[in-house]
Design a protein around this motif. Structure first.
Motif, PDB file in Angstrom:
ATOM      1  N   ARG A  35       0.987  -1.218   0.044  1.00 51.38           N
ATOM      2  CA  ARG A  35      -0.030  -0.046  -0.107  1.00 51.38           C
ATOM      3  C   ARG A  35       0.957   1.324  -0.081  1.00 51.38           C
ATOM      4  N   THR A  36       1.901   1.017   0.924  1.00 54.98           N
ATOM      5  CA  THR A  36       2.705   2.308   0.988  1.00 54.98           C
ATOM      6  C   THR A  36       3.567   2.608  -0.317  1.00 54.98           C
ATOM      7  N   GLU A  37       3.963   1.627  -0.932  1.00 61.67           N
ATOM      8  CA  GLU A  37       4.620   1.717  -2.417  1.00 61.67           C
ATOM      9  C   GLU A  37       3.699   2.126  -3.450  1.00 61.67           C
ATOM     10  N   LEU A  38       2.586   1.686  -3.359  1.00 64.49           N
ATOM     11  CA  LEU A  38       1.490   2.411  -4.509  1.00 64.49           C
ATOM     12  C   LEU A  38       1.490   3.863  -4.392  1.00 64.49           C
ATOM     13  N   GLU A  39       1.225   4.451  -3.040  1.00 60.46           N
ATOM     14  CA  GLU A  39       1.440   5.865  -2.766  1.00 60.46           C
ATOM     15  C   GLU A  39       2.647   6.751  -3.088  1.00 60.46           C
ATOM     16  N   ALA A  40       3.822   5.770  -2.980  1.00 57.93           N
ATOM     17  CA  ALA A  40       5.062   6.375  -3.262  1.00 57.93           C
ATOM     18  C   ALA A  40       5.106   6.739  -4.779  1.00 57.93           C
ATOM     19  N   ILE A  41       4.734   5.453  -5.536  1.00 55.98           N
ATOM     20  CA  ILE A  41       4.855   5.618  -6.849  1.00 55.98           C
ATOM     21  C   ILE A  41       4.284   6.447  -7.331  1.00 55.98           C
ATOM     22  N   ARG A  42       2.756   6.826  -6.904  1.00 60.00           N
ATOM     23  CA  ARG A  42       2.101   7.933  -7.599  1.00 60.00           C
ATOM     24  C   ARG A  42       2.615   9.257  -6.883  1.00 60.00           C
ATOM     25  N   PHE A  43       3.300   9.610  -5.858  1.00 58.52           N
ATOM     26  CA  PHE A  43       3.632  10.603  -5.439  1.00 58.52           C
ATOM     27  C   PHE A  43       4.952  10.855  -6.206  1.00 58.52           C
ATOM     28  N   ALA A  44       6.015   9.741  -6.582  1.00 60.95           N
ATOM     29  CA  ALA A  44       7.242  10.187  -7.251  1.00 60.95           C
ATOM     30  C   ALA A  44       6.876  10.472  -8.755  1.00 60.95           C
ATOM     31  N   LYS A  45       5.746  10.071  -9.211  1.00 58.95           N
ATOM     32  CA  LYS A  45       5.241  10.370 -10.886  1.00 58.95           C
ATOM     33  C   LYS A  45       5.005  12.017 -10.587  1.00 58.95           C
ATOM     34  N   GLU A  46       4.202  12.263  -9.618  1.00 56.55           N
ATOM     35  CA  GLU A  46       3.716  13.661  -9.537  1.00 56.55           C
ATOM     36  C   GLU A  46       5.166  14.500  -9.231  1.00 56.55           C
ATOM     37  N   MET A  47       5.878  14.046  -8.825  1.00 55.91           N
ATOM     38  CA  MET A  47       7.342  14.954  -8.571  1.00 55.91           C
ATOM     39  C   MET A  47       8.268  14.603  -9.656  1.00 55.91           C
ATOM     40  N   GLN A  48       7.867  13.969 -10.735  1.00 57.17           N
ATOM     41  CA  GLN A  48       8.761  13.442 -11.867  1.00 57.17           C
ATOM     42  C   GLN A  48       9.989  12.832 -11.471  1.00 57.17           C
TER      43      GLN A  48
END
Length: 100
Positions: A35-48
């Motif tokens: 669950r945490t990694e899914l959120e982190a991946i979303r956030f990383a995409k947002e940050m490029q």
């Protein structure tokens, strides 16, 4: 987000690589980690940014992450060197020339 904003403000545009690194993977259950990694991946995409999940305790992905950072830094350094060299040629050590 604030750390990223500070880093971008203090550096020239396009002079940095952005990574989001999740650590302590070994301290949580697989379900929580997922669950945490899914959120982190979303956030990383947002940050490029590139997202990496690592564990210093188990060594998981640590070597691969640092290899990725080194490879990107070397590539960027060589591209700058080639762009600033007449004929777009650069030499690494005593080896063959690299042309762009």
């Amino acid at each position: 987000r604030q750390w990223l904003e500070d880093a971008l403000r203090e550096n020239e545009p396009d002079s940095s690589f952005i990574f989001l690194v999740g650590t302590k993977k070994d301290l949580v259950s697989d379900a929580v980690c997922g669950r945490t990694e899914l959120e982190a991946i979303r956030f990383a995409k947002e940050m490029q940014a590139e997202y990496w999940s690592v564990s210093a305790k188990t060594g998981e992905n640590v070597k691969e992450f640092f290899s990725r950072v080194a490879a990107l830094a070397f590539e960027q350094s060589m591209i700058k060197e080639l762009e600033n060299t007449p004929g777009h040629r650069a030499q690494i050590g005593a080896g063959n020339l690299i042309s762009m």
